[in-house]
Scaffold this motif. Structure first.
Motif, short mmCIF file in Angstrom:
data_model
loop_
_atom_site.label_atom_id
_atom_site.label_comp_id
_atom_site.label_asym_id
_atom_site.label_seq_id
_atom_site.Cartn_x
_atom_site.Cartn_y
_atom_site.Cartn_z
N VAL A 130 0.83 -1.21 0.00
CA VAL A 130 0.00 0.00 0.00
C VAL A 130 0.87 1.26 0.00
O VAL A 130 0.71 2.15 -0.85
CB VAL A 130 -0.96 0.00 1.20
CG1 VAL A 130 -1.61 1.37 1.40
CG2 VAL A 130 -2.03 -1.06 1.03
N TYR A 131 1.78 1.34 0.95
CA TYR A 131 2.55 2.58 1.08
C TYR A 131 3.56 2.78 -0.05
O TYR A 131 3.77 3.90 -0.50
CB TYR A 131 3.22 2.66 2.45
CG TYR A 131 2.23 2.99 3.54
CD1 TYR A 131 1.70 4.26 3.66
CD2 TYR A 131 1.82 2.02 4.44
CE1 TYR A 131 0.79 4.56 4.64
CE2 TYR A 131 0.90 2.32 5.44
CZ TYR A 131 0.39 3.60 5.53
OH TYR A 131 -0.52 3.90 6.50
N ALA A 132 4.18 1.71 -0.53
CA ALA A 132 5.09 1.86 -1.67
C ALA A 132 4.30 2.17 -2.93
O ALA A 132 4.74 2.93 -3.79
CB ALA A 132 5.93 0.59 -1.86
N THR A 147 0.25 14.04 4.10
CA THR A 147 1.18 14.56 5.11
C THR A 147 0.72 14.15 6.51
O THR A 147 1.54 13.73 7.34
CB THR A 147 1.29 16.09 5.01
OG1 THR A 147 1.73 16.43 3.68
CG2 THR A 147 2.26 16.65 6.03
N ILE A 148 -0.58 14.24 6.76
CA ILE A 148 -1.12 13.82 8.06
C ILE A 148 -0.91 12.32 8.26
O ILE A 148 -0.53 11.89 9.36
CB ILE A 148 -2.61 14.20 8.18
CG1 ILE A 148 -2.74 15.72 8.32
CG2 ILE A 148 -3.27 13.48 9.35
CD1 ILE A 148 -4.16 16.24 8.24
N VAL A 149 -1.12 11.53 7.21
CA VAL A 149 -0.88 10.08 7.32
C VAL A 149 0.58 9.82 7.68
O VAL A 149 0.88 9.02 8.58
CB VAL A 149 -1.28 9.35 6.01
CG1 VAL A 149 -0.76 7.93 6.00
CG2 VAL A 149 -2.78 9.36 5.83
N ALA A 150 1.49 10.49 6.99
CA ALA A 150 2.92 10.29 7.25
C ALA A 150 3.26 10.68 8.70
O ALA A 150 3.98 9.95 9.39
CB ALA A 150 3.76 11.11 6.27
N ALA A 197 4.88 7.09 3.14
CA ALA A 197 3.77 8.04 3.14
C ALA A 197 4.28 9.46 2.91
O ALA A 197 3.64 10.26 2.22
CB ALA A 197 3.00 7.95 4.45
N ALA A 198 5.43 9.80 3.48
CA ALA A 198 6.02 11.12 3.24
C ALA A 198 6.40 11.28 1.78
O ALA A 198 6.18 12.34 1.17
CB ALA A 198 7.24 11.33 4.14
N LEU A 199 6.94 10.22 1.18
CA LEU A 199 7.26 10.27 -0.25
C LEU A 199 6.00 10.37 -1.09
O LEU A 199 6.00 11.01 -2.15
CB LEU A 199 8.08 9.04 -0.66
CG LEU A 199 9.52 9.02 -0.16
CD1 LEU A 199 10.17 7.67 -0.46
CD2 LEU A 199 10.32 10.15 -0.79
N ALA A 200 4.91 9.75 -0.65
CA ALA A 200 3.64 9.87 -1.36
C ALA A 200 3.13 11.31 -1.33
O ALA A 200 2.65 11.83 -2.33
CB ALA A 200 2.60 8.92 -0.77
N ALA A 201 3.26 11.96 -0.17
CA ALA A 201 2.86 13.37 -0.06
C ALA A 201 3.74 14.23 -0.96
O ALA A 201 3.25 15.12 -1.67
CB ALA A 201 2.95 13.83 1.39
N LEU A 202 5.04 13.95 -0.95
CA LEU A 202 5.96 14.69 -1.82
C LEU A 202 5.65 14.44 -3.29
O LEU A 202 5.69 15.36 -4.11
CB LEU A 202 7.40 14.30 -1.49
CG LEU A 202 8.49 15.04 -2.24
CD1 LEU A 202 8.45 16.53 -1.92
CD2 LEU A 202 9.85 14.46 -1.89
N SER A 203 5.31 13.21 -3.62
CA SER A 203 4.96 12.86 -4.99
C SER A 203 3.72 13.62 -5.44
O SER A 203 3.63 14.09 -6.58
CB SER A 203 4.73 11.35 -5.09
OG SER A 203 4.38 10.96 -6.38
N THR A 204 2.74 13.75 -4.55
CA THR A 204 1.54 14.52 -4.86
C THR A 204 1.89 15.97 -5.09
O THR A 204 1.40 16.60 -6.04
CB THR A 204 0.52 14.40 -3.71
OG1 THR A 204 0.22 13.03 -3.50
CG2 THR A 204 -0.76 15.14 -4.02
#
Length: 166
Positions: free
Chosen positions: A59-61, A105-108, A143-150
């Motif tokens: 999920v997170y990756a 960001t909140i998730v991370a 999750a932080a990388l997902a926020a950054l990716s967004t």
């Protein structure tokens, strides 16, 4: 395709591969556990924990590429009504983008907080010789990388194209 776009796609490749490997691992571990339980009456003791870890990794990756390619599940309850107001398209898109960045960001931050709490207690899994804070810290990083990716996907020249899904 811009150089920045190519670099971002190259950086995502290991995360896509990791998510795919985790999904294959989920299938294999579950199949072996079920066969062991039903046929041999001897399930894998660690299967439950390992499936949970692999599910988190997948999920997170996977969030990193999903956010980059804007492949979210869409709930279009009011989309028909919003299409009648095309002058608000840019504002609506900006609001959705901002909500996505805030959410991830909140998730991370939440997962990182959970990891630090687990680190304090040094709690380990029942069967796996691993402290619980470590996978949570990895998930927080994803999750932080997902926020950054967004965030990056909204920048001009960085938008993903459908042909980049390879």
């Amino acid at each position: 395709m811009s150089d920045r776009h190519s670099v971002i796609l190259a950086l995502q490749w290991p995360f896509r591969l990791l998510a795919q490997a985790a999904l294959v691992g989920l299938v294999v571990i579950t199949a072996v556990d079920v066969i062991g339980r039903v046929v041999f009456n001897s399930p894998l003791g660690f299967a439950y924990e390992l499936v949970g870890l692999l599910l988190g990794v997948s999920v997170y990756a996977g969030l990193i590429g999903m956010n980059w390619h804007r492949e979210h599940i869409r709930i279009d309850l009011i989309e028909g009504h919003l299409r009648k107001l095309p002058r608000f398209d840019r504002a609506r898109a900006a609001m959705v983008w901002a909500l996505e960045v805030i959410f991830f960001t909140i998730v991370a931050l939440y997962v990182a907080r959970q990891a630090t709490q687990m680190l304090r207690w040094h709690e380990t899994f029942l069967f796996l010789p691993l402290e619980k804070w470590l996978p949570l810290a990895i998930y927080a990083g994803f999750a932080a990388l997902a926020a950054l990716s967004t965030l990056i996907s909204a920048l001009p020249g960085c938008q993903a194209n459908r042909e980049d899904l390879s």
